[in-house]
Design an enzyme around this catalytic site. Structure first.
Site, PDB file in Angstrom:
ATOM      1  CB  SER A 163      -0.919   0.013   1.219  1.00 40.90           C
ATOM      2  OG  SER A 163      -1.705   1.195   1.230  1.00 40.90           O
ATOM      3  CG  HIS A 180      -4.752  -1.346   3.699  1.00 41.24           C
ATOM      4  ND1 HIS A 180      -5.052  -0.838   2.441  1.00 41.24           N
ATOM      5  CD2 HIS A 180      -3.902  -0.454   4.266  1.00 41.24           C
ATOM      6  CE1 HIS A 180      -4.422   0.306   2.256  1.00 41.24           C
ATOM      7  NE2 HIS A 180      -3.707   0.557   3.345  1.00 41.24           N
ATOM      8  CG  ASN A 181      -7.078  -2.399  -0.630  1.00 47.08           C
ATOM      9  OD1 ASN A 181      -6.137  -1.894  -0.016  1.00 47.08           O
ATOM     10  ND2 ASN A 181      -6.954  -2.871  -1.845  1.00 47.08           N
TER      11      ASN A 181
END
Length: 478
Positions: A130, A187-188
């Protein structure tokens, strides 16, 4: 071919792959890059001029240029292309070589590839990355999971190129199997939720308070100087300052209000439902991106129903205090949902996740980095094995501190007709979790009535069924 000399290889020289490879060469790790597009290879060598990096358009030459055991990463679109690249690599590689998938692959695909490549005597692991273009070049957050032996071989490279927070690299071994890609997927999902909340806040400021663009920019900029400081707010304040050269209008105001997605948010919602764990804020964010695409229908309904909205508050300065509290409340709840999903997946999939370590590596480099991640890291460090973030004493205090502001904002938005689905999802999630006795017992009774699905009783072991149709009122009504 000359003697091999490159420490690491990169397949896919798009923005992410090229910048990660250049990042490695900045840290004295010679890198080889491969792409079928000669223009991308030329761009790598142009940007890497004077550095120990070389580009290839022939896969055989690329693989042969790597030191043994070979270590290379794929940064190509998820899905069939990953499998195709793997098949091309297998006959060119030797026992003990390492293949890393650094793309946004679905975690079930990673599990399958791990098993497959073991039969070929090749190491394989998936790693979530990321940070976008800037993160790749200057320091991303990375989430490697799977073959730990293979990870140890390249650990020093990733530690060097990762973002650094207080001297700590934003990378750690996540766990076995597809845990790395699973954590990146969550996370996304959190990213989806936070972005939707910022968009709704924009809607409140613009439609609910009738603020102009300059005033909205000042609000986001001020928030980003305090406890709400985050990467997403940082770029948002910049967006509200950006005008194309020679134009007076914000670029933002010329962009269509139809949001796109690549699917990782949807994957998070799907997996959460499979695990029977609620993440309503993330679910709402996914749904609202989909709803935004129905522009023609939205236009028709805006004409059929009066879209003129009353102000949410007469005293705007006072309301902005409540809005800051509400956004912080929402931030807490959104991260809570994501971390709870990781806890559940860790147990069900035997990932053995260290939630404190995950929060720690998210503090720098990644898209969801924020000041609040310091609180999360400390909470899980202080409460080993804690299931839900809201159980932490410090976090509970922050929720209580911001709860009134949250209620004020939601009530005002509903009364004025401003759309805030993610705000409402956050508050409903909190309200439901903090309720000792829910009305769900009625649902169980209904299910047993029409489908004989049984129910459980308070203080008694076992499952029960009632012949509800024998009730006199039921017979009369039927």
């Amino acid at each position: 071919m000359p003697d091999t000399k490159y420490t690491f290889g990169m397949i896919g020289l798009g923005t992410m792959g090229r910048n990660l490879l250049l990042n490695m060469t900045d840290h004295n790790f010679p890198g080889a890059g491969y792409d079928t597009d000669a223009n991308k290879v030329a761009m790598l060598e142009k940007e890497g001029q004077g550095k120990p990096v070389k580009g290839f358009t022939a896969l055989q030459d690329f693989v042969s240029s790597l030191q043994k055991p070979r270590a290379l990463m794929m940064l190509v679109p998820a899905g069939k292309i990953v499998d195709s690249v793997i098949e091309d690599l297998i006959p060119l590689m030797e026992e003990g070589d390492i293949i890393i998938d650094g793309g946004n692959s679905h975690f079930t695909d990673t599990d399958r590839r791990v098993d497959y490549l073991q039969t070929k005597k090749l190491h394989f692991f998936g790693m979530g990355i990321s940070g976008g273009e800037e993160g790749a070049r200057k320091g991303p957050s990375m989430m490697p999971g799977g073959d730990e032996e293979a990870y140890q071989h390249v650990k020093n490279i990733f530690n060097a190129i990762a973002a650094q927070v207080n001297g700590d690299p934003c990378v750690t071994y996540i766990g076995p199997g597809a845990s790395g890609h699973f954590v990146k997927m969550v996370h996304n999902g959190i990213e989806y939720g936070l972005m939707q909340l910022i968009a709704e806040t924009y809607g409140i400021l613009k439609k609910g308070l009738n603020l102009d663009d300059e005033s909205i920019q000042k609000v986001f900029a001020q928030w980003n100087e305090g406890r709400l400081k985050s990467y997403l707010l940082d770029i948002t304040k910049d967006i509200f300052n950006f005008k194309d050269e020679g134009k007076n209008e914000l670029l933002l105001n010329t962009i269509k209000d139809e949001a796109r997605a690549k699917g990782t948010g949807k994957w998070t919602s799907q997996v959460a439902m499979d695990l029977e764990l609620p993440i309503p804020t993330i679910d709402s964010a996914v749904s609202m991106r989909d709803l935004s695409k129905y522009k023609a229908l939205r236009i028709k309904l805006s004409e059929a129903f009066d879209e003129e909205l009353p102000l949410m508050a007469e005293n705007k300065e006072e309301f902005l205090v409540s809005l800051e509290q509400a956004f912080y409340f929402n931030t807490i709840i959104t991260y809570t949902q994501g971390m709870h999903l990781l806890y559940k997946a860790s147990a069900d999939y035997k990932y053995e996740l260290d939630l404190a370590a995950i929060a720690k590596i998210w503090r720098g480099g990644c898209i969801i980095r924020s000041e609040f991640l310091n609180v999360i890291t400390e909470a899980f460090n202080q409460n080993d094995g804690m299931e839900l973030l809201l159980l932490d004493e410090t976090v509970r205090g922050l929720v209580k501190e911001t709860e009134t502001g949250m209620r004020n904002v939601v009530a005002a938005a509903i009364k004025s007709g401003v759309s805030i689905p993610a705000y409402c999802a956050c508050l409903s999630y909190f309200e439901t979790f903090r309720t000792k006795n829910l009305p769900s017992n009625l649902i169980q009774a209904q299910r047993d009535y029409f489908g004989a699905h049984t129910y459980e009783l308070i203080g008694q072991q076992g499952v029960f069924h009632t012949e509800w149709q024998q009730i006199p009122s039921a017979k009369t009504n039927n």
